[in-house]
Design a protein around this motif. Structure first.
Motif, PDB file in Angstrom:
ATOM      1  N   TYR A  32       0.422  -1.253   0.181  1.00  0.00           N
ATOM      2  CA  TYR A  32      -0.366   0.058   0.120  1.00  0.00           C
ATOM      3  C   TYR A  32       1.074   1.498   0.149  1.00  0.00           C
ATOM      4  N   THR A  49      -4.813   5.669   3.441  1.00  0.00           N
ATOM      5  CA  THR A  49      -3.848   4.682   2.477  1.00  0.00           C
ATOM      6  C   THR A  49      -5.113   4.098   1.543  1.00  0.00           C
ATOM      7  N   THR A  55      -8.326   0.141  -3.285  1.00  0.00           N
ATOM      8  CA  THR A  55      -9.246   0.396  -1.972  1.00  0.00           C
ATOM      9  C   THR A  55      -8.416   0.985  -0.905  1.00  0.00           C
ATOM     10  N   THR A  56      -9.006   2.030  -0.174  1.00  0.00           N
ATOM     11  CA  THR A  56      -8.579   3.671   0.252  1.00  0.00           C
ATOM     12  C   THR A  56      -9.494   3.745   1.863  1.00  0.00           C
ATOM     13  N   ASN A  57      -8.358   3.945   2.657  1.00  0.00           N
ATOM     14  CA  ASN A  57      -8.943   3.859   3.807  1.00  0.00           C
ATOM     15  C   ASN A  57      -8.859   5.404   4.597  1.00  0.00           C
ATOM     16  N   TYR A  58      -9.108   5.768   5.511  1.00  0.00           N
ATOM     17  CA  TYR A  58      -8.816   7.260   5.950  1.00  0.00           C
ATOM     18  C   TYR A  58      -8.819   7.671   7.123  1.00  0.00           C
ATOM     19  N   SER A  63     -12.131  12.253   6.561  1.00  0.00           N
ATOM     20  CA  SER A  63     -12.548  11.012   5.967  1.00  0.00           C
ATOM     21  C   SER A  63     -13.564  12.428   5.365  1.00  0.00           C
TER      22      SER A  63
END
Length: 120
Positions: A32, A49, A55-58, A63
């Protein structure tokens, strides 16, 4: 492997900035890419990330305001920051979690950091 971050600066609350992080050098596999930040007197924290599959992550605090993206052809990851708040003020670091060819070992690479200051 080097990560060169850019795009930080001074902006008023409510404004926008886009950070860029260009990777120089090869990595067998990337698990990532992401952005972290560290405010004075605080620990470094994850901002966003984007994984190998997109796939995204906040972090909850960003967010809906920040967006992470990448350009694989340019080996670059971006962080678009909208509706900036004074509490977003920090040094922002790009990060790449790499793996060896067989994905049995992981490595972290860090950029030099870019200052983002949001005035009220």
């Amino acid at each position: 492997v080097q990560l060169q971050a850019s795009g930080g600066g001074l902006v008023q609350a409510g404004g926008s900035l886009r950070l860029s992080c260009a990777r120089i050098g090869n990595i067998d596999s990337i698990k990532y890419m992401g952005w972290f930040r560290q405010a004075p007197g605080k620990q470094r924290e994850l901002v966003a990330t984007i994984a190998r599959d997109g796939t995204t992550n906040y972090a909850d605090s960003v967010s809906g305001r920040f967006a992470i993206s990448r350009d694989n052809a340019k080996n670059t990851v971006y962080l678009r920051m909208n509706s900036l708040k004074p509490e977003d003020t920090a040094v922002y670091y790009c990060n790449v979690r790499g793996e060896n060819m067989f994905r049995t070992k992981e490595f972290d690479y860090w950029g030099q950091g870019t200052q983002v200051t949001v005035s009220s």
